[in-house]
Motif scaffolding. Structure first.
Motif, PDB file in Angstrom:
ATOM      1  N   VAL A 116       0.856  -1.197   0.000  1.00  0.00           N
ATOM      2  CA  VAL A 116       0.000   0.000   0.000  1.00  0.00           C
ATOM      3  C   VAL A 116       0.887   1.241   0.000  1.00  0.00           C
ATOM      4  O   VAL A 116       2.054   1.199   0.391  1.00  0.00           O
ATOM      5  N   THR A 118       2.445   4.457   1.377  1.00  0.00           N
ATOM      6  CA  THR A 118       2.765   4.806   2.753  1.00  0.00           C
ATOM      7  C   THR A 118       3.705   5.997   2.792  1.00  0.00           C
ATOM      8  O   THR A 118       4.328   6.349   1.779  1.00  0.00           O
ATOM      9  N   GLY A 158      -2.449   4.369   2.389  1.00  0.00           N
ATOM     10  CA  GLY A 158      -3.234   3.196   2.765  1.00  0.00           C
ATOM     11  C   GLY A 158      -3.887   2.506   1.592  1.00  0.00           C
ATOM     12  O   GLY A 158      -4.387   1.382   1.739  1.00  0.00           O
ATOM     13  N   GLU A 159      -3.918   3.160   0.416  1.00  0.00           N
ATOM     14  CA  GLU A 159      -4.506   2.541  -0.774  1.00  0.00           C
ATOM     15  C   GLU A 159      -3.517   1.532  -1.364  1.00  0.00           C
ATOM     16  O   GLU A 159      -2.308   1.776  -1.403  1.00  0.00           O
ATOM     17  N   PRO A 160      -3.999   0.400  -1.855  1.00  0.00           N
ATOM     18  CA  PRO A 160      -3.091  -0.598  -2.452  1.00  0.00           C
ATOM     19  C   PRO A 160      -2.447  -0.092  -3.732  1.00  0.00           C
ATOM     20  O   PRO A 160      -3.051   0.694  -4.474  1.00  0.00           O
ATOM     21  N   TYR A 166      -4.660  -6.965  -3.932  1.00  0.00           N
ATOM     22  CA  TYR A 166      -4.795  -6.841  -2.479  1.00  0.00           C
ATOM     23  C   TYR A 166      -5.736  -7.913  -1.940  1.00  0.00           C
ATOM     24  O   TYR A 166      -6.788  -8.201  -2.522  1.00  0.00           O
ATOM     25  N   SER A 171      -7.844  -9.273   4.901  1.00  0.00           N
ATOM     26  CA  SER A 171      -7.894  -8.091   5.765  1.00  0.00           C
ATOM     27  C   SER A 171      -9.143  -8.094   6.623  1.00  0.00           C
ATOM     28  O   SER A 171      -9.095  -7.842   7.834  1.00  0.00           O
ATOM     29  N   ARG A 221      -4.665   1.470   6.037  1.00  0.00           N
ATOM     30  CA  ARG A 221      -4.985   0.400   5.088  1.00  0.00           C
ATOM     31  C   ARG A 221      -6.230  -0.375   5.504  1.00  0.00           C
ATOM     32  O   ARG A 221      -6.710  -1.234   4.769  1.00  0.00           O
ATOM     33  N   HIS A 335     -11.057   2.233  -1.416  1.00  0.00           N
ATOM     34  CA  HIS A 335     -10.481   1.130  -0.649  1.00  0.00           C
ATOM     35  C   HIS A 335     -11.459   0.678   0.439  1.00  0.00           C
ATOM     36  O   HIS A 335     -11.683  -0.528   0.620  1.00  0.00           O
TER      37      HIS A 335
END
Length: 451
Positions: A116, A118, A158-160, A166, A171, A221, A335
């Motif tokens: 993701v 960061t 936080g988005e892949p 993903y 998750s 995430r 997300h």
């Protein structure tokens, strides 16, 4: 608003509003409280909402969520701060000698479910997000690299890197099973401490108590990780000292071992493979000191802050979402929308019905308590609230609003009925002016009075 200002009972209405402390959505109650002489049956005193403005009593909503009511959430945060700090420095029924007990601040993280975006820093300098010389290309044709130096407020955090790669199911399932993993962790922690000290679990209970207080925090995430204060006490809790062999180093070793030893198994079902869910490899344990960077105040403030938050940082809503809702029409990050959709998909499977993923879709599958403590850690939130209620009652007696009765000779009979919550738009404007709080955005588009 003009009608309210010209109401003969405006001063009492304003007093009610000030008493809520600026609550955004006060609860409306209708009813009465009777004080009756136990021996004669004589009515000594009666409070009734018939004499109140609109014939209702307004009380603060007492929510813990800062996104719903910052004022009530601040009270919850302050109570949690006092609870955590009492277990570190004493007070609220905890002796000051507790400062000599070994105590750690531990963080248990979630594993990776895909790369993701960061923000990384080193020596005060922002580093590239995912810089790779020979970055691989995923099966969906995306290069798994990002050389951007993201700011702290960028929405992509936080988005892949590739949403199709993903593991959204993993998750969601990790969030749902995180409370179970924590329970397994505390059991493994006690077993490790017992083994390291050469004792059985029964013998350990006669010499040592492991106390803790923890809070769940969402990463951007969309997965939770836990921050915990873990303390070693004697057999009677904080009032008794731990044995000499119970050291902070022994506790740190036990935390690291327990975090790596436990797992939760999800069997294969439908199109999903079997999964073994574990804590992430990043397990942090640091001793808490009375002065320094990780002081008792810093730890208590850190934990209390996250006790008032949920999954809002991920871009979801702070209310429950129904499978009948149009996810595309809701103000969600993409997300978060995919995580919620995964909760609905997995929650429809009979094998996962116990996880109640549909009910907890708005918090991305996590159905546990955000803030918990062991029985011996310190005081309770309930005890702190009783202290506050006693203070308010004593103040009412002092100011003459409530007569002073002998509690042993008086019976109190209360009858209450819930009749709504919130404000009309005009009342919301006045309440914001009276309490100095900001008017919530929702009040600018619709009224909230449910009477």
């Amino acid at each position: 608003m003009i009608t309210r200002l010209h109401d003969p009972n405006y001063s009492r209405w304003a007093a009610q509003i000030r008493a809520t402390g600026g609550c955004r959505q006060p609860i409306h109650l209708r009813g009465r409280v009777d004080h009756i002489d136990r021996a004669t049956g004589e009515l000594l005193h009666r409070y009734s909402t018939r004499t109140e403005p609109d014939r209702i009593l307004r009380l603060p909503c007492k929510t813990r969520r800062a996104s719903r009511c910052p004022t009530c959430a601040e009270v919850y945060r302050a109570d949690t701060y006092q609870l955590i700090r009492a277990g570190l420095t004493g007070g609220k029924g905890v002796p000051a000698s507790v400062t000599g007990h070994p105590c750690l601040f531990a963080t248990l993280t979630a594993p990776s479910f895909g790369a993701v975006h960061t923000r990384r820093e080193k020596h005060g300098k922002t580093l590239p997000c995912h810089a790779r010389r020979d970055a691989a290309t995923c099966p969906h044709g995306r290069v798994m690299s990002c050389i951007a130096r993201h700011g702290s407020d960028e929405t992509c955090l936080g988005e892949p890197l590739c949403a199709d790669c993903y593991d959204y199911a993993g998750s969601v399932l990790f969030n749902a099973l995180a409370p179970q993993l924590w329970r397994y962790f505390t059991d493994a922690l006690r077993r490790r401490v017992a083994k390291s000290s050469g004792l059985t679990l029964r013998e350990l209970r006669n010499q040592l108590t492991i106390s803790f207080a923890k809070v769940a925090e969402y990463q951007r995430r969309g997965v939770v990780h836990f921050h915990a204060v873990i303390r070693l006490d004697g057999p009677d809790g904080p009032t008794s000292p731990p044995p000499a062999w119970a050291t902070a180093d022994l506790l740190a070793d036990a935390v690291r071992y327990a975090a790596s030893a436990v797992s939760a198994v999800v069997p294969a079902l439908a199109d999903e493979p079997a999964r073994v869910l574990r804590w992430g490899t990043q397990v942090d344990t640091r001793p808490i000191t009375m002065n320094g960077e990780l002081s008792d105040q810093a730890v208590a403030g850190y934990i209390a802050k996250y006790a008032t938050k949920a999954a809002e940082c991920v871009g979801t809503l702070d209310r429950r979402i129904s499978p009948l809702d149009d996810l595309g029409a809701l103000p969600l990050r993409e997300h978060a929308r995919r995580l919620i959709a995964e909760c609905f998909r997995l929650g429809a499977l009979d094998e996962l019905a116990d996880l109640r993923l549909i009910q907890w879709a708005h918090v991305l599958g996590f159905g546990g308590h955000f803030s918990t403590r062991s029985r011996h850690y310190s005081t309770t939130l309930g005890a702190i609230r009783v202290e506050r209620a006693d203070y308010v009652r004593d103040e009412q007696i002092t100011t003459g609003r409530l007569p002073l009765f002998d509690e042993d000779t008086v019976v109190v009979i209360a009858q209450w009925e819930y009749v709504g919550k919130g404000y009309s738009l005009g009342d919301a404007l006045l309440a914001a002016a009276l309490t100095g709080t900001a008017l919530p955005a929702s009040q600018t588009s619709r009224g909230g009075d449910a009477r």
